[in-house]
Design an enzyme around this catalytic site. Structure first.
Site, PDB file in Angstrom:
ATOM      1  N   GLU A 147       0.834  -1.207   0.000  1.00 12.18           N
ATOM      2  CA  GLU A 147       0.000   0.000   0.000  1.00 12.18           C
ATOM      3  C   GLU A 147       0.867   1.256   0.000  1.00 12.18           C
ATOM      4  OE1 GLU A 147      -3.044  -0.075  -0.573  1.00 12.18           O
ATOM      5  OE2 GLU A 147      -3.867  -1.954   0.176  1.00 12.18           O
ATOM      6  N   ASP A 294      -4.469  -9.609  -8.511  1.00 13.68           N
ATOM      7  CA  ASP A 294      -4.832  -8.626  -9.547  1.00 13.68           C
ATOM      8  C   ASP A 294      -3.695  -7.811 -10.158  1.00 13.68           C
ATOM      9  OD1 ASP A 294      -4.583  -7.396  -7.070  1.00 13.68           O
ATOM     10  OD2 ASP A 294      -6.520  -6.404  -7.066  1.00 13.68           O
ATOM     11  N   GLU A 388     -18.540  -6.298  -2.324  1.00 15.72           N
ATOM     12  CA  GLU A 388     -17.169  -6.803  -2.268  1.00 15.72           C
ATOM     13  C   GLU A 388     -17.050  -8.202  -2.857  1.00 15.72           C
ATOM     14  OE1 GLU A 388     -14.896  -4.618  -2.273  1.00 15.72           O
ATOM     15  OE2 GLU A 388     -13.734  -5.142  -0.514  1.00 15.72           O
ATOM     16  N   GLU A 406     -12.422   0.328  -9.396  1.00 12.40           N
ATOM     17  CA  GLU A 406     -12.042  -0.556 -10.504  1.00 12.40           C
ATOM     18  C   GLU A 406     -13.055  -0.571 -11.641  1.00 12.40           C
ATOM     19  OE1 GLU A 406     -11.559  -1.242  -7.377  1.00 12.40           O
ATOM     20  OE2 GLU A 406      -9.446  -1.766  -7.209  1.00 12.40           O
TER      21      GLU A 406
END
Ligand code: DMJ
EC number: 3.2.1.113
Length: 914
Positions: A147, A294, A388, A406
């Site tokens: 992150e 991802d 989610e 996204e």
């Protein structure tokens, strides 16, 4: 072995780094064609309408960013319900999600390049000065390496990239002297100790001040990391190396990628979700394109685009081939096992995979991108946001939605690729839903539960970094942006890195280019990127023709099953034994069970499904004994229905899922605990009574307020600081006696949510709420003043919060109810709370805590029976190309041979996920 940047791929057909330029040019051509022969599908959108929507995005950004700066800065994030900053250590821990917070003004750094994209150059200049003046990167905080890299390092680099662009233009940032880059370099060096493992894969966390090894670091004992965590560094690290000339960053990131590539499962060419950073063993062997993996795939392709190194493209294409072979079951993308890739690893999808259609556009494989995007849009239309996680039959699996970008990202790239105005309409819906359901007076709040419409006190920094960029760019024409966006590549956090980096400091960084280069069988790959043949066929209605058959894929999933099962009965076929019907005492059932896996492949398939269902059923049955969460929506001024709190239901009283919602003004009961006859019946008569938890049974409280004439009750937790963000919601149980006499609805709020109502009551005196199973739309009844966004607002592009009423709302410092002018509620002693938990509070003793993310489906039209019927007819789906997901032609015998192992794996995953 081919040379980096030459030979095949974009390099051969078009100049290096051409994908974006090519996309833009071809899309423009395509647009010309499309507009001239448009006969059906979405109507083209006028320039005025696009500008109006673009202005609306600007106003929304101002509302989010302005409230962050006013009420939260220098904290990392805004808490939009309580209108204050989230400071790590000062709020109850939320677990891993807090590892993004490093006390480094995360949201400000993540927003830097968004300001420039949105033409807020002046604000950008101010923001950069604030970062340089205020941000400290040396805090004693343990943060996520992943992150921190994508949001902070990426944010600083994106800011630097646009700062030098502006400086060169000659108007803004003339004083800038690479200060952001120096900060980025300092941060880069702080992250490097994480790579001190034999594998070269980074530790998942690092202490910004003490690194990994020192005893004060409080980290460094982890053994596992996620694939995306280790494989999403190359863009930022290579950019840092090439901007500064310090090659070490790119070298470390490449080494981690090389190791992951080495460890790919060699027969399937897939990677698992988590890996041991010391041994390189796969810890979780399930594989998809969403959570945990991802951006590893994203970075392989984008590293090729940015750095021009063929090895990244080859790796990407190898993985992509495997994804399309095993995981893609258009329109679905379903996780499989890396060792047994024909076997689905789960029956649900997570929201993070919504980025994948966008990546497919970059790859040039547009058909599956359109299909998956359309499927996701259908889910969004059903629930307003993408939950989610959602099941293959489109029921909610995990109900939160933290305002993830996204889907907007994929919408933008699909619009760029196709020029189809349909995608503008999709963007318009996203904007409407954000304003309607997520906008609160002090920013935008994440959805706690898309079904109830309740909020979470959370506005993640990626909402500003990504969502507003993609939405703004979707509606912007070239002249609306002050620089050429095609000269940059988007990182996974949508930070902008200039494509010219590929020709900078190449000699130093290339020396560590992957040395072992395997010649791959590339006969299946199309080495142009993007593949213009697939991308832009000679038919302007191409995208529409792909979407059309999927238009009702979500709504029709249930009825379709019913029709097929009727057909199956008509044909005389006996439906297979389903887990929910199985009885161990039924000899016929035992006989069928014995046959499964032995006689035919159909029996074997039934057997496998049966076992899978058994596992799902047992966990579902546990959940079905629980009631879904409810919503308390504040409808009076200045909330107008915009703040929705997650509430626990009661096993007694009016069932809000069966009756119309209850609406009324709130009043505190006296005594506040509601444990004896109320002394202020006139105050609660005809109102919704607020009562504090503790000291007697919930049902007793309900009777007392009902006797006083209350029309409903809200029990507020006496455990100060408790919140539905951090504690599992539960349902209030009865008192073990008959509770039919309780007719009013009762809901439970944790202390943090309860204090939002108490504070509002203190400030506005009249507070009206709606108790329901699902938040209601904000209609004129609720809001008799102006709407959150009006056209005149759209002209205003200042950074001031513009929401009507937002300036009047001050939900700031929380006083405890006893300090207020309200009835003085008794102080709750820890002992009293403990007593209640031990002796009195039956909900905590007897009932399982609600898993608030996974209650039973609320989709009335899609009952369990419907699902069962649908599944029963699965074999017939094969003939229909639009609904043929879930079928593979792997020999069933080989699946059955490993039956037990798979069941264990399912059980493991169930445990992990729970
Ligand atoms: C972002 O921080 C990045 O896009 C990341 O790769 C995963 N997703 C979040 C937002 O959902």
């Amino acid at each position: 072995m081919s040379e980096a940047g030459g030979g095949r791929g974009c390099g051969s057909a078009v100049p290096q780094r051409a994908p974006w330029n090519l996309l833009a040019t071809t899309a423009a051509l395509y647009l010309v064609m499309a507009t001239s022969v448009w006969t059906a599908g979405a109507a083209p959108m006028s320039r005025e309408e696009k500008q109006k929507l673009g202005n609306q995005v600007l106003e929304m950004f101002d509302h989010a960013y302005g409230n962050y700066m006013e009420h939260a800065y220098p904290a990392d994030e805004l808490m939009p319900l309580t209108c204050r900053g989230r400071v790590r250590g000062q709020e109850p821990s939320r677990g891993d999600v807090d590892d993004a917070l490093g006390k480094f003004s995360l949201t400000l750094i993540d927003s830097l390049d968004t300001l420039v994209v949105l033409n807020k150059t002046k604000e950008f200049e101010d923001a950069v000065r604030k970062v340089l003046r205020d941000v400290n990167l040396d805090n004693d905080v343990v943060v996520s390496v992943f992150e921190t890299n994508i949001r902070v390092l990426g944010g600083l680099l994106g800011g630097h990239s646009l700062a030098i662009m502006l400086k060169e233009k000659g108007e803004y940032m003339q004083w800038y002297n690479d200060e952001l880059l120096q900060m980025a370099k300092q941060l880069g060096y702080k992250l490097l100790p994480a790579f001190n493992t034999t594998s070269g894969l980074p530790y998942p966390r690092i202490n910004l001040k003490f690194g990994i090894r020192k005893p004060e670091a409080r980290t460094g004992t982890e053994t596992d990391t996620c694939t995306a965590c280790a494989g999403t560094l190359i863009l930022e690290f290579a950019a840092l190396s090439r901007f500064t000339g310090a090659t070490i960053f790119e070298e470390y990131a490449r080494k981690a990628l090389d190791f992951l590539w080495e460890k790919r499962q060699r027969s399937s060419n897939l990677v698992g979700v988590t890996i041991n950073i010391h041994t390189g063993d796969w810890v979780r062997k399930d594989s998809g394109v969403g959570a945990g993996i991802d951006s590893y795939y994203e970075y392989l392709l984008k590293a090729y685009v940015l750095l021009g190194d063929d090895s990244f493209l080859e790796r990407f294409n190898t993985h992509y081939d495997a994804i399309m072979r095993y995981i893609s079951q258009p329109p679905l993308l379903l996780d499989v096992h890396i060792h047994k890739p024909m076997l689905n690893a789960r029956t649900w999808m997570d929201a993070l995979l919504a980025f994948f259609p966008g990546l497919q556009v970059l790859k040039g494989d547009i058909r599956p991108a359109i299909e998956t995007h359309e499927m996701l849009y259908q889910v969004i239309k059903k629930h307003n946001f993408l939950p989610e996680a959602f099941t293959t039959d489109f029921r909610v699996h995990w109900a939160q939605h933290p305002l993830r970008p996204e889907f907007a990202e994929s919408t933008y790239f699909l619009y760029k690729a196709t020029g189809d105005p349909y995608y503008l309409e999709v963007g318009k819906t996203l904007i409407e839903n954000l304003n309607k359901y997520a906008r609160v007076p002090c920013g935008f709040a994440a959805m706690k539960d898309v079904r109830t419409g309740s909020h979470e006190d959370r506005m993640d920094s990626f909402f500003l970094a990504e969502m507003f960029k993609y939405l703004y760019l979707l509606f912007a024409d070239k002249e609306d942006i002050i620089f050429d966006i095609e000269d940059y590549i988007f990182t996974t956090e949508a930070h902008l890195l200039p494509l010219w980096l590929s020709t900078t400091n190449q000699s130093t960084s290339k020396k560590n280019t992957t040395s072992e280069y395997i010649e791959l069988d590339d006969s299946n790959f199309d080495w142009t990127c993007p593949n213009t043949q697939i991308l832009f066929p000679n038919d302007p209605l191409y995208a529409q023709s792909i979407r059309e058959p999927l238009k009702n894929v979500v709504d029709k999933s249930c009825p379709r099953g019913i029709i097929r099962v009727e057909e199956s009965f008509r044909s005389g076929a006996k439906p297979p034994l389903r887990a929910r019907d199985f009885m161990a005492t039924n000899p016929e059932h035992l006989e069928i069970l014995k046959k499964m896996g032995a006689a035919s492949s159909i029996d074997a398939e039934d057997g496998l499904r049966f076992m899978q269902e058994m596992i799902e059923l047992s966990s579902q049955q546990q959940k079905e004994q629980q009631l879904p969460p409810r919503a308390v929506q504040i409808v009076s001024h200045p909330f107008f229905g915009r703040v929705v709190l997650t509430a626990g239901p009661a096993q007694f009283g009016l069932d809000l899922s069966k009756h119309k919602e209850t609406r009324g003004f709130v009043a505190s009961s006296k005594p506040y605990n509601g444990c004896s006859e109320l002394t202020n019946p006139e105050a609660v008569m005809g109102k919704i009574a607020l009562i504090q938890r503790g000291q007697c049974m919930f049902a007793e409280k309900a009777r007392h307020i009902q006797n006083a004439g209350a029309i409903g009750g809200i029990v507020i937790d006496d455990n100060e600081g408790s919140s539905s963000d951090t504690a599992p919601l539960f349902q209030m149980a009865g008192d073990g006696k008959d509770t039919d006499d309780i007719k009013i609805p009762m809901l439970f709020l944790f202390s943090k949510e309860g204090s939002i109502i108490l504070d509002a009551l203190r400030e506005y005196e009249e507070v009206e709420v709606l108790l329901s199973d699902k938040a209601k739309d904000r209609d004129p009844d609720m809001e008799n003043e102006e709407q959150p966004f009006s056209e005149s607002d759209s002209q205003n592009q200042s950074a001031e919060p513009l929401a009507p009423g937002s300036q009047e709302v001050d939900l700031g410092d929380h006083e405890s109810p006893e300090d207020s002018s309200l009835d003085s509620p008794p102080e709750s002693s820890p002992a009293a709370a403990a007593d209640e938990a031990a002796d009195v509070s039956p909900s905590e003793q007897n009932s399982d805590p609600l898993e608030n993310h996974e209650p039973p489906s609320l989709d009335g039209e899609c009952t369990d029976l419907d699902n069962q019927l649908q599944e029963q007819s699965e074999t017939e789906e094969d003939s229909n190309p639009n609904v043929s997901w879930g079928k593979k032609d792997q020999p069933i015998d080989s699946i059955l041979a490993d039956w037990n192992e798979d069941i264990e794996a399912f059980e493991m995953m169930e445990k992990d996920e729970l």
